[in-house]
Design a protein around this motif. Structure first.
Motif, PDB file in Angstrom:
ATOM      1  N   CYS A 197     -10.992   3.052 -39.564  1.00 51.66           N
ATOM      2  CA  CYS A 197     -11.594   4.322 -40.001  1.00 51.66           C
ATOM      3  C   CYS A 197     -10.585   5.284 -40.610  1.00 51.66           C
ATOM      4  CB  CYS A 197     -12.303   4.987 -38.833  1.00 51.66           C
ATOM      5  SG  CYS A 197     -11.175   5.658 -37.572  1.00 51.66           S
ATOM      6  N   CYS A 247     -12.113   5.072 -34.299  1.00 51.28           N
ATOM      7  CA  CYS A 247     -12.519   3.694 -34.023  1.00 51.28           C
ATOM      8  C   CYS A 247     -11.568   2.982 -33.066  1.00 51.28           C
ATOM      9  CB  CYS A 247     -12.646   2.902 -35.320  1.00 51.28           C
ATOM     10  SG  CYS A 247     -11.068   2.442 -36.066  1.00 51.28           S
ATOM     11  N   GLY A 248     -10.328   3.405 -33.005  1.00 54.80           N
ATOM     12  CA  GLY A 248      -9.369   2.812 -32.078  1.00 54.80           C
ATOM     13  C   GLY A 248      -8.650   1.587 -32.607  1.00 54.80           C
ATOM     14  N   CYS A 287      -6.320   1.243 -34.731  1.00 55.43           N
ATOM     15  CA  CYS A 287      -4.877   1.412 -34.957  1.00 55.43           C
ATOM     16  C   CYS A 287      -4.117   1.747 -33.682  1.00 55.43           C
ATOM     17  CB  CYS A 287      -4.640   2.500 -36.003  1.00 55.43           C
ATOM     18  SG  CYS A 287      -5.112   4.135 -35.406  1.00 55.43           S
ATOM     19  N   CYS A 294      -3.190   6.480 -37.060  1.00 57.75           N
ATOM     20  CA  CYS A 294      -3.826   6.980 -38.284  1.00 57.75           C
ATOM     21  C   CYS A 294      -3.882   8.500 -38.318  1.00 57.75           C
ATOM     22  CB  CYS A 294      -5.217   6.389 -38.471  1.00 57.75           C
ATOM     23  SG  CYS A 294      -6.416   6.901 -37.232  1.00 57.75           S
TER      24      CYS A 294
HETATM   25  S1  FES Z   1      -8.692   5.257 -34.998  1.00 62.90           S
HETATM   26 FE1  FES Z   1      -9.630   4.120 -36.586  1.00 62.90          FE
HETATM   27  S2  FES Z   1      -7.945   3.506 -37.786  1.00 62.90           S
HETATM   28 FE2  FES Z   1      -7.069   4.804 -36.313  1.00 62.90          FE
END
Ligand code: FES
Length: 367
Positions: free
Chosen positions: A316, A321-322, A324, A353
């Motif tokens: 994202c 989204c987690g 990364c 991110c």
């Molecule tokens: S939280 Fe989605 S890419 Fe970092």
């Protein structure tokens, strides 16, 4: 003031993970703001469920005259009905390379045996769109999770104190808006939309949108010039709920123009990383190689890693989204996400991110 619940809102309207029970990321993904300065409406947290599915591409066609946008129809590989979804929802797609990308569902929520997404080919991007275009042909199977909804639609008179919708779509930003138009039309809610882009040929789903007639204004830069915020907002009388999805400058202009409008609701969704705010330069050391990467004040840590050839997973780019998630072996982190819990942060996890470090700090990353 408590806001009434809208009976049609799904139990997982927010679609957020347990760590982000709110619509979350008010700044990063979508904000529902009454007058930009007051309350953000947030549904209650809901338990997480496993929503992983194997989907097969059953149809694929070009939906922009410049040939750069394809729509894919994905059906369950086991032919079972798919989880219900509501306008604004997206799915995460695990691409064959291991990349994870998020795409808005843009078809009809009443269709239970397939989802439709659309993807613009972006040469020079992160490679996900190229992979979709080149590898997700009819018959291909992908694993997905979701749907999740970070851009839920609150209905005027039902979940929202507003009376009408103003939709603003920029280019591929039309994708989450399309089901919203359908829903507003079905419920006979007053609405209008401006659909903006570079050229008519660059606008996906132009024919599908055009069937709404005079409710929709098509504006392209080559004919009308760059739209101002007032052009996009179209007057925007009191009691309007604005739903916007498009490039960052478009959203920034709209947000600025609505500052102080206590009686206009703004909801927006980005499809790119938000700009860095109040950033300071710092550096990171890559534990596996000893390589040091300097991060500029105006770039994200993720983009600095990419620039330096350090592989880092992402999706994202907005801290929700987690994908990364990265382990920090040393140094102080300036956490800027809304996903991680304090125990996770204290255990040395960061989202590269959006999160950073104080000026001059050096982080050691487990990469
Ligand atoms: S939280 Fe989605 S890419 Fe970092």
């Amino acid at each position: 003031m408590p806001f009434p619940r809208f009976g049609d809102v799904p139990p997982s309207a927010s679609g957020r993970s347990r760590h982000d029970p709110l619509l979350g990321a008010a700044e990063v993904v979508v904000s529902g703001v009454w007058g930009l300065a007051s309350r953000i409406r947030r549904p209650p947290p809901v338990p997480e469920r496993d929503r992983t599915h194997a989907l097969r591409v059953v149809d694929r066609h070009v939906v922009a005259h410049d040939q750069d946008v394809v729509a894919l129809t994905l059906a369950a590989a086991d032919a079972k009905p798919l989880p219900r979804w509501f306008p604004g929802a997206h799915i995460d797609i695990n691409l064959p390379s291991g990349r994870v990308r998020q795409y808005s569902l843009n078809g009809d929520p009443a269709v239970r045996d397939s989802y439709r997404i659309a993807v613009r080919r972006i040469p020079g991007g992160g490679g996900g769109s190229i992979e979709v275009h080149d590898q997700l042909t009819v018959g291909a199977t992908v694993t997905t999770s979701g749907p999740r909804n970070a851009f839920p639609l609150s209905m005027p008179g039902r979940g929202s104190p507003t009376q009408r919708f103003r939709f603003i779509a920029g280019g591929i930003g039309i994708t989450p808006i399309l089901p919203m138009l359908r829903r507003a039309q079905q419920l006979d809610i007053d609405w209008s939309m401006v659909y903006a882009g570079r050229t008519p040929n660059s606008l996906p789903f132009l024919e599908e949108v055009s069937r709404y007639g005079s409710r929709v204004e098509i504006r392209t830069d080559d004919i009308h010039g760059l739209p101002t915020a007032d052009d996009l907002l179209g007057g925007c009388p009191d009691g309007t709920a604005v739903y916007a999805c498009g490039p960052a400058p478009m959203l920034t202009g709209v947000r600025s123009r609505l500052a102080g409008r206590d009686n206009v609701e703004l909801h927006f969704e980005r499809f790119a990383a938000p700009p860095v705010v109040d950033g300071r330069g710092f550096s990171v050391c890559i534990a596996s190689t000893g390589k040091v990467v300097d991060v500029g004040a105006e770039e994200t840590l993720l983009s600095a890693l990419q620039r330096s050839g350090v592989p880092a997973s992402y999706s994202c780019q907005q801290g929700f989204c987690g994908t990364c998630r990265t382990r920090v072996l040393g140094g102080d982190v300036d956490h800027r996400d809304t996903l991680l819990t304090d125990p996770e942060r204290n255990a040395g996890t960061m989202l590269v991110c959006v999160s950073r470090a104080p000026e001059g700090e050096r982080l050691t990353l487990d990469l």
